[in-house]
Design a protein around this motif. Structure first.
Motif, PDB file in Angstrom:
ATOM      1  N   ASP A 197      -3.287  81.716 -29.205  1.00 20.35           N
ATOM      2  CA  ASP A 197      -4.353  81.287 -30.119  1.00 20.35           C
ATOM      3  C   ASP A 197      -5.403  80.459 -29.384  1.00 20.35           C
ATOM      4  O   ASP A 197      -5.090  79.683 -28.476  1.00 20.35           O
ATOM      5  N   ARG A 198      -6.659  80.617 -29.805  1.00 19.78           N
ATOM      6  CA  ARG A 198      -7.783  79.848 -29.288  1.00 19.78           C
ATOM      7  C   ARG A 198      -8.556  79.297 -30.473  1.00 19.78           C
ATOM      8  O   ARG A 198      -8.880  80.031 -31.408  1.00 19.78           O
ATOM      9  N   THR A 199      -8.869  78.017 -30.429  1.00 21.16           N
ATOM     10  CA  THR A 199      -9.651  77.381 -31.481  1.00 21.16           C
ATOM     11  C   THR A 199     -10.851  76.703 -30.835  1.00 21.16           C
ATOM     12  O   THR A 199     -10.694  75.940 -29.870  1.00 21.16           O
ATOM     13  N   VAL A 200     -12.031  76.960 -31.358  1.00 21.32           N
ATOM     14  CA  VAL A 200     -13.248  76.337 -30.850  1.00 21.32           C
ATOM     15  C   VAL A 200     -13.537  75.097 -31.684  1.00 21.32           C
ATOM     16  O   VAL A 200     -13.538  75.150 -32.923  1.00 21.32           O
ATOM     17  N   ILE A 201     -13.759  73.993 -30.993  1.00 21.64           N
ATOM     18  CA  ILE A 201     -14.042  72.709 -31.642  1.00 21.64           C
ATOM     19  C   ILE A 201     -15.455  72.302 -31.252  1.00 21.64           C
ATOM     20  O   ILE A 201     -15.775  72.218 -30.062  1.00 21.64           O
ATOM     21  N   ASP A 202     -16.293  72.048 -32.237  1.00 23.34           N
ATOM     22  CA  ASP A 202     -17.668  71.630 -31.982  1.00 23.34           C
ATOM     23  C   ASP A 202     -17.717  70.134 -31.710  1.00 23.34           C
ATOM     24  O   ASP A 202     -16.997  69.354 -32.339  1.00 23.34           O
TER      25      ASP A 202
ATOM     26  N   LYS B  28     -18.816  72.098 -26.717  1.00 24.62           N
ATOM     27  CA  LYS B  28     -17.727  72.777 -27.439  1.00 24.62           C
ATOM     28  C   LYS B  28     -16.459  72.569 -26.627  1.00 24.62           C
ATOM     29  O   LYS B  28     -16.502  72.420 -25.406  1.00 24.62           O
ATOM     30  N   ARG B  29     -15.336  72.589 -27.291  1.00 26.96           N
ATOM     31  CA  ARG B  29     -14.038  72.612 -26.645  1.00 26.96           C
ATOM     32  C   ARG B  29     -13.301  73.845 -27.124  1.00 26.96           C
ATOM     33  O   ARG B  29     -13.466  74.275 -28.266  1.00 26.96           O
TER      34      ARG B  29
END
Length: 119
Positions: A61-66, A53-54
């Protein structure tokens, strides 16, 4: 001088292909030599980026990228932490390393900052 030695990912490592027994044995002997020389501080391999994950930051803001992540050649498949006298010694050891991948591959050597860098 502490350095991080990064094994760059390849299509093989990103597929999760298991290493060949002979390659693991050769890498084990190399790690034993690093240990005997007092250079090796830590080492490990990483699972393919599809397991990762990133977390992207933009202000609050925080966005999780798989994973998996693109640009395989920019990914890391494994690492060592070495304590060497200088970059020349790190390069000399890296040149002794068995190829960490079945095909063409790269190892990147990056020094850590130390307090003298900020004086």
């Amino acid at each position: 001088m502490r350095v991080m030695v990064l094994v760059k990912a390849t299509e093989d490592s990103e597929r999760g292909d298991p290493p060949r027994v002979a390659d693991m044995a050769a890498m084990g002997r190399f790690n034993d030599a690093l240990r005997a020389a007092g250079i090796l501080q830590a080492a490990d391999g990483l699972k393919p980026s599809s397991f990762g994950k990133r977390v992207a930051f933009d202000g609050a803001d925080r966005t999780v990228i798989d994973g998996p992540f693109a640009a395989t050649s920019e990914l890391v498949a494994g690492y060592w932490l070495w304590e060497v006298k200088d970059m020349d010694e790190a390069v000399a050891w890296a040149k002794r390393c068995p190829n960490p991948m079945p095909g063409p591959s790269e190892i990147e050597i990056r020094p850590f900052y130390d307090m003298t860098d900020f004086e």
